[in-house]
Write a protein that holds these residues in place. Structure first.
Motif, PDB file in Angstrom:
ATOM      1  N   MET A 209      71.447  29.741  25.473  1.00  0.00           N
ATOM      2  CA  MET A 209      72.442  30.714  25.013  1.00  0.00           C
ATOM      3  C   MET A 209      73.749  30.567  25.794  1.00  0.00           C
ATOM      4  O   MET A 209      74.844  30.652  25.221  1.00  0.00           O
ATOM      5  CB  MET A 209      71.883  32.129  25.165  1.00  0.00           C
ATOM      6  CG  MET A 209      70.713  32.436  24.245  1.00  0.00           C
ATOM      7  SD  MET A 209      69.941  34.042  24.578  1.00  0.00           S
ATOM      8  CE  MET A 209      71.312  35.151  24.222  1.00  0.00           C
ATOM      9  N   ILE A 210      73.629  30.339  27.102  1.00  0.00           N
ATOM     10  CA  ILE A 210      74.831  30.158  27.930  1.00  0.00           C
ATOM     11  C   ILE A 210      75.579  28.900  27.509  1.00  0.00           C
ATOM     12  O   ILE A 210      76.821  28.903  27.378  1.00  0.00           O
ATOM     13  CB  ILE A 210      74.450  30.088  29.420  1.00  0.00           C
ATOM     14  CG1 ILE A 210      73.912  31.444  29.893  1.00  0.00           C
ATOM     15  CG2 ILE A 210      75.651  29.664  30.272  1.00  0.00           C
ATOM     16  CD1 ILE A 210      73.367  31.424  31.310  1.00  0.00           C
ATOM     17  N   ILE A 211      74.828  27.811  27.287  1.00  0.00           N
ATOM     18  CA  ILE A 211      75.452  26.559  26.848  1.00  0.00           C
ATOM     19  C   ILE A 211      76.154  26.756  25.514  1.00  0.00           C
ATOM     20  O   ILE A 211      77.275  26.264  25.295  1.00  0.00           O
ATOM     21  CB  ILE A 211      74.397  25.443  26.741  1.00  0.00           C
ATOM     22  CG1 ILE A 211      73.887  25.066  28.134  1.00  0.00           C
ATOM     23  CG2 ILE A 211      74.977  24.217  26.046  1.00  0.00           C
ATOM     24  CD1 ILE A 211      72.761  24.049  28.111  1.00  0.00           C
ATOM     25  N   PHE A 221      80.254  18.830  16.628  1.00  0.00           N
ATOM     26  CA  PHE A 221      79.542  17.616  17.022  1.00  0.00           C
ATOM     27  C   PHE A 221      79.388  17.551  18.540  1.00  0.00           C
ATOM     28  O   PHE A 221      78.350  17.130  19.056  1.00  0.00           O
ATOM     29  CB  PHE A 221      80.273  16.376  16.514  1.00  0.00           C
ATOM     30  CG  PHE A 221      79.458  15.118  16.625  1.00  0.00           C
ATOM     31  CD1 PHE A 221      78.493  14.824  15.670  1.00  0.00           C
ATOM     32  CD2 PHE A 221      79.640  14.243  17.681  1.00  0.00           C
ATOM     33  CE1 PHE A 221      77.724  13.671  15.764  1.00  0.00           C
ATOM     34  CE2 PHE A 221      78.879  13.090  17.793  1.00  0.00           C
ATOM     35  CZ  PHE A 221      77.920  12.800  16.825  1.00  0.00           C
ATOM     36  N   THR A 222      80.404  17.980  19.263  1.00  0.00           N
ATOM     37  CA  THR A 222      80.329  18.010  20.728  1.00  0.00           C
ATOM     38  C   THR A 222      79.279  19.009  21.187  1.00  0.00           C
ATOM     39  O   THR A 222      78.504  18.733  22.120  1.00  0.00           O
ATOM     40  CB  THR A 222      81.696  18.387  21.329  1.00  0.00           C
ATOM     41  OG1 THR A 222      82.690  17.458  20.875  1.00  0.00           O
ATOM     42  CG2 THR A 222      81.645  18.360  22.855  1.00  0.00           C
ATOM     43  N   GLN A 223      79.230  20.170  20.547  1.00  0.00           N
ATOM     44  CA  GLN A 223      78.188  21.162  20.861  1.00  0.00           C
ATOM     45  C   GLN A 223      76.799  20.549  20.674  1.00  0.00           C
ATOM     46  O   GLN A 223      75.905  20.743  21.501  1.00  0.00           O
ATOM     47  CB  GLN A 223      78.338  22.381  19.950  1.00  0.00           C
ATOM     48  CG  GLN A 223      79.613  23.184  20.156  1.00  0.00           C
ATOM     49  CD  GLN A 223      79.657  24.385  19.232  1.00  0.00           C
ATOM     50  OE1 GLN A 223      78.686  25.137  19.110  1.00  0.00           O
ATOM     51  NE2 GLN A 223      80.770  24.574  18.553  1.00  0.00           N
ATOM     52  N   MET A 224      76.645  19.810  19.579  1.00  0.00           N
ATOM     53  CA  MET A 224      75.346  19.217  19.279  1.00  0.00           C
ATOM     54  C   MET A 224      74.941  18.207  20.357  1.00  0.00           C
ATOM     55  O   MET A 224      73.788  18.188  20.794  1.00  0.00           O
ATOM     56  CB  MET A 224      75.401  18.528  17.918  1.00  0.00           C
ATOM     57  CG  MET A 224      74.083  17.910  17.493  1.00  0.00           C
ATOM     58  SD  MET A 224      74.286  16.850  16.043  1.00  0.00           S
ATOM     59  CE  MET A 224      75.284  15.532  16.754  1.00  0.00           C
ATOM     60  N   ILE A 225      75.882  17.393  20.823  1.00  0.00           N
ATOM     61  CA  ILE A 225      75.585  16.400  21.851  1.00  0.00           C
ATOM     62  C   ILE A 225      75.133  17.087  23.135  1.00  0.00           C
ATOM     63  O   ILE A 225      74.155  16.667  23.780  1.00  0.00           O
ATOM     64  CB  ILE A 225      76.814  15.513  22.131  1.00  0.00           C
ATOM     65  CG1 ILE A 225      77.165  14.677  20.899  1.00  0.00           C
ATOM     66  CG2 ILE A 225      76.562  14.602  23.333  1.00  0.00           C
ATOM     67  CD1 ILE A 225      76.074  13.717  20.483  1.00  0.00           C
ATOM     68  N   VAL A 226      75.817  18.165  23.501  1.00  0.00           N
ATOM     69  CA  VAL A 226      75.449  18.902  24.715  1.00  0.00           C
ATOM     70  C   VAL A 226      74.048  19.480  24.580  1.00  0.00           C
ATOM     71  O   VAL A 226      73.228  19.409  25.510  1.00  0.00           O
ATOM     72  CB  VAL A 226      76.468  20.016  25.011  1.00  0.00           C
ATOM     73  CG1 VAL A 226      76.006  20.875  26.193  1.00  0.00           C
ATOM     74  CG2 VAL A 226      77.835  19.422  25.313  1.00  0.00           C
ATOM     75  N   MET A 227      73.743  20.048  23.414  1.00  0.00           N
ATOM     76  CA  MET A 227      72.426  20.627  23.205  1.00  0.00           C
ATOM     77  C   MET A 227      71.345  19.548  23.186  1.00  0.00           C
ATOM     78  O   MET A 227      70.216  19.773  23.648  1.00  0.00           O
ATOM     79  CB  MET A 227      72.397  21.414  21.898  1.00  0.00           C
ATOM     80  CG  MET A 227      73.247  22.679  21.907  1.00  0.00           C
ATOM     81  SD  MET A 227      72.851  23.793  23.279  1.00  0.00           S
ATOM     82  CE  MET A 227      71.172  24.259  22.892  1.00  0.00           C
ATOM     83  N   ILE A 228      71.667  18.368  22.677  1.00  0.00           N
ATOM     84  CA  ILE A 228      70.705  17.267  22.682  1.00  0.00           C
ATOM     85  C   ILE A 228      70.368  16.866  24.112  1.00  0.00           C
ATOM     86  O   ILE A 228      69.197  16.634  24.462  1.00  0.00           O
ATOM     87  CB  ILE A 228      71.265  16.064  21.900  1.00  0.00           C
ATOM     88  CG1 ILE A 228      71.179  16.332  20.398  1.00  0.00           C
ATOM     89  CG2 ILE A 228      70.501  14.779  22.245  1.00  0.00           C
ATOM     90  CD1 ILE A 228      71.790  15.239  19.545  1.00  0.00           C
TER      91      ILE A 228
END
Length: 271
Positions: A209-211, A221-228
């Motif tokens: 949630m913090i991320i 797309f950047t959010q997705m990379i961080v979550m990956i």
């Protein structure tokens, strides 16, 4: 060993593993992330071929394809075997492969057996409900069925939990022995696993949630990379924690497996 000691020593052993093999843990985390990125690439190609817009926001909840699934099983087996052998026999080999390749394949084979059991369990729960209610199943009923299915799947995992460290030490897939060893201690095992994993689950949710909040101003797309990347780290640490917990249970409850655990294995705790 007391109940609280198992939970405490699991986290102590996990920290010892992290300090002893940071390169292996980082490597597996990256491999998990690459596997997820492979799925993303396939989804983007599929979306492009059908003329649909690819939605990266759905990635975190998307299932893996068969190639990634098999790869992930081997990645998890790699790190788990290293953890088991580190805790139980003090092995700190620098090479990435386990001592014998057959151990790795046998471990993955057990993982497939467990997945088949989980699939059959879920199917046997869902089929009667679909026959009785058709497409009119309420959200509450789905939730109840999901809880029942999750408990049964976790039940089978606990009953076979001692087999994972046994295989890592050279044992065969002795399902009957593992089932017998856990028959009188199921509720103890369940409590230990639950109390051990609950804080990890809650912390991972909070961190996710913090991320999400921090990366929300960034492109999707950047959010997705961080979550990956976060998922890769989480999957690796979860594998390490589960292996550490099973190692302690194996040391104190395993009977009838091939005995390869020396008395001076590291992280040995007094009962």
């Amino acid at each position: 060993m007391k109940f609280t000691a198992y939970v405490e020593n699991t986290y102590i052993s996990t920290w010892q593993v992290i300090k002893a093999m940071p390169a292996a843990i980082l490597t597996i985390s990256i491999l998990f992330a690459i596997s997820d990125l492979f799925d993303v690439g396939l989804d983007m190609i599929s979306a492009s071929s059908t003329g649909k817009a690819y939605d990266p926001a759905k990635n975190f909840y998307r299932g893996a394809n068969w190639v990634s699934l098999i790869a992930n099983l081997y990645f998890g087996a790699f790190i788990s075997i290293k953890v088991y052998r580190f805790i139980l026999i003090g092995e700190e080999r620098k090479s990435f492969m386990p001592e014998e390749a057959k151990i790795l394949h046998r471990y993955v084979g057990l993982s497939w057996i467990y997945m088949i059991i989980a699939f059959v369990t879920a199917f046997c729960i869902a089929l009667p409900a679909l026959i009785m209610y058709g497409g009119n199943i309420s959200v509450t009923q789905i939730g109840i069925l999901a809880l029942i299915g999750a408990f049964l799947i976790f039940y089978f995992y606990i009953r076979l939990a001692l087999l994972f460290p046994a295989i890592s030490l050279g044992s065969g897939i002795e399902l009957k022995t593992a089932w017998r060893n856990s028959s009188e201690n199921f509720w103890d095992f369940l409590a230990i696993f639950t109390v051990t994993l609950l804080p990890v689950t809650l912390v991972s949710i909070i961190v996710a949630m913090i991320i999400y909040q921090i990366t929300s101003p960034l492109p999707e797309f950047t959010q997705m990379i961080v979550m990956i990347l976060f998922k890769g780290i989480y999957c690796t640490l979860l594998s390490v924690i589960l292996a550490a917990c099973c190692s302690l249970l194996y040391r104190n409850y395993a009977r009838g497996f091939k005995n390869l655990t020396p008395a001076n294995g590291i992280s040995k705790q007094e009962a």
